[in-house]
Design a protein around this motif. Structure first.
Motif, PDB file in Angstrom:
ATOM      1  N   THR A   1      31.619   6.855  46.925  1.00 47.03           N
ATOM      2  CA  THR A   1      31.454   6.598  48.358  1.00 47.03           C
ATOM      3  C   THR A   1      31.118   7.870  49.108  1.00 47.03           C
ATOM      4  N   ILE A   2      31.835   8.960  48.793  1.00 45.57           N
ATOM      5  CA  ILE A   2      31.598  10.251  49.458  1.00 45.57           C
ATOM      6  C   ILE A   2      30.180  10.751  49.191  1.00 45.57           C
ATOM      7  N   CYS A   3      29.713  10.542  47.960  1.00 41.56           N
ATOM      8  CA  CYS A   3      28.370  11.005  47.565  1.00 41.56           C
ATOM      9  C   CYS A   3      27.268  10.003  47.925  1.00 41.56           C
ATOM     10  N   HIS A   4      27.643   8.905  48.587  1.00 42.18           N
ATOM     11  CA  HIS A   4      26.690   7.868  49.009  1.00 42.18           C
ATOM     12  C   HIS A   4      25.895   7.318  47.824  1.00 42.18           C
ATOM     13  N   ILE A   5      26.611   7.054  46.717  1.00 40.60           N
ATOM     14  CA  ILE A   5      25.978   6.489  45.521  1.00 40.60           C
ATOM     15  C   ILE A   5      26.249   4.995  45.472  1.00 40.60           C
ATOM     16  N   ASN A   6      25.182   4.234  45.364  1.00 38.47           N
ATOM     17  CA  ASN A   6      25.306   2.791  45.248  1.00 38.47           C
ATOM     18  C   ASN A   6      25.595   2.434  43.791  1.00 38.47           C
ATOM     19  N   SER A   7      26.836   2.063  43.507  1.00 40.65           N
ATOM     20  CA  SER A   7      27.238   1.794  42.124  1.00 40.65           C
ATOM     21  C   SER A   7      26.542   0.571  41.539  1.00 40.65           C
ATOM     22  N   LYS A   8      25.912  -0.248  42.392  1.00 37.35           N
ATOM     23  CA  LYS A   8      25.222  -1.444  41.920  1.00 37.35           C
ATOM     24  C   LYS A   8      23.723  -1.222  41.702  1.00 37.35           C
TER      25      LYS A   8
END
Length: 256
Positions: free
Chosen positions: A207-214
């Protein structure tokens, strides 16, 4: 394997089976594909693999990496090929066995890899080791103690982690009576246990790194990460001894 369950096999073994040409054709194709995997892929890969692993002092860097990758192919082709032959042969006589491999190298985590690799062993371990251990009275008391003195997540997760460590210790012993196999099993168990423990922190970092896990890109990164971790484990599985495995790792990463 595949490790069959009585409730799935009993009726099939005693039922009357009629000749089915379509089923026979499919079964023969499966047996043929299994023989191709074992004789063409696995046996050819084994030539270089055996040379490097059996003479590990003489090889460094990319030669070792290539041998490990070929061992990955050899092991999968040999093992899954054998399962194809067994499942296909049983199918000729109208006996349907459980699937034992489901594209394991597309896994996004080590735990998913083991859910796709030797599936019937995993389900057997889950039913006869994981649940009896994690749901035992002792683990229930331990979980309650952790919830009172730590937090709900640790209290819920740590008993599961201990159950996974026990399972992969047994997986190591199942592979053979040698320290290298025990370390191989515990290597996988520790990764899975650690991943479970730090999952909230992992999600927070995404979330902090703005990574979309999907996202598809992140999925590819997860697959590559898992593939690398799996291949590191093969050092312990195939090396002639535990000390040889560590020497090969040293020769891989410090003598390229």
């Amino acid at each position: 394997g595949p490790i069959g369950r009585f409730n799935k096999l009993a009726a099939q073994l005693f039922d009357n089976h009629k000749f089915d040409l379509t089923r026979l054709e499919y079964a023969l194709q499966l047996v043929g594909w299994g023989l191709f995997k074992k004789i063409v892929l696995a046996d050819r890969a084994a030539v270089f693999v055996n040379q490097v692993f059996d003479n590990y002092i003489e090889y460094y860097g990319f030669s070792v990496i290539f041998a490990v990758l070929l061992y990955c192919i050899q092991l999968y082709a040999d093992f899954s090929g054998g399962m194809d032959i067994v499942i296909g042969t049983a199918s000729m006589f109208g006996i349907e066995l459980d699937e034992n491999f489901r594209q394991p190298f597309f896994s996004k985590s080590i735990s998913e890899f083991w859910r796709r690799w030797h599936i019937t062993l995993g389900t057997w371990m889950k039913d006869y080791v994981f649940y009896p251990f994690s749901l035992s009275k002792a683990m229930g008391k331990f979980s309650k103690l952790l919830k009172n003195h730590c937090n709900q997540y640790i209290g819920k997760t740590l008993p599961i982690c201990l159950a996974n460590l026990l399972i992969f210790f047994l997986v190591g012993v199942w592979h053979g009576a040698a320290w290298k196999f025990i370390v191989y099993g515990m290597y996988n168990g520790v990764i899975i246990a650690f991943s479970n423990l730090v999952e909230p922190l992992y999600k927070k970092c995404l979330t902090i790194c703005h990574i979309n896990s999907k996202s598809k890109g992140w999925g590819i990164i997860q697959i590559l990460r898992t593939f690398i971790l799996v291949n590191i484990g093969w050092y312990f599985d195939r090396a002639v001894s535990l000390s040889a495995a560590f020497i090969m790792m040293k020769n891989t990463f410090f003598n390229i």
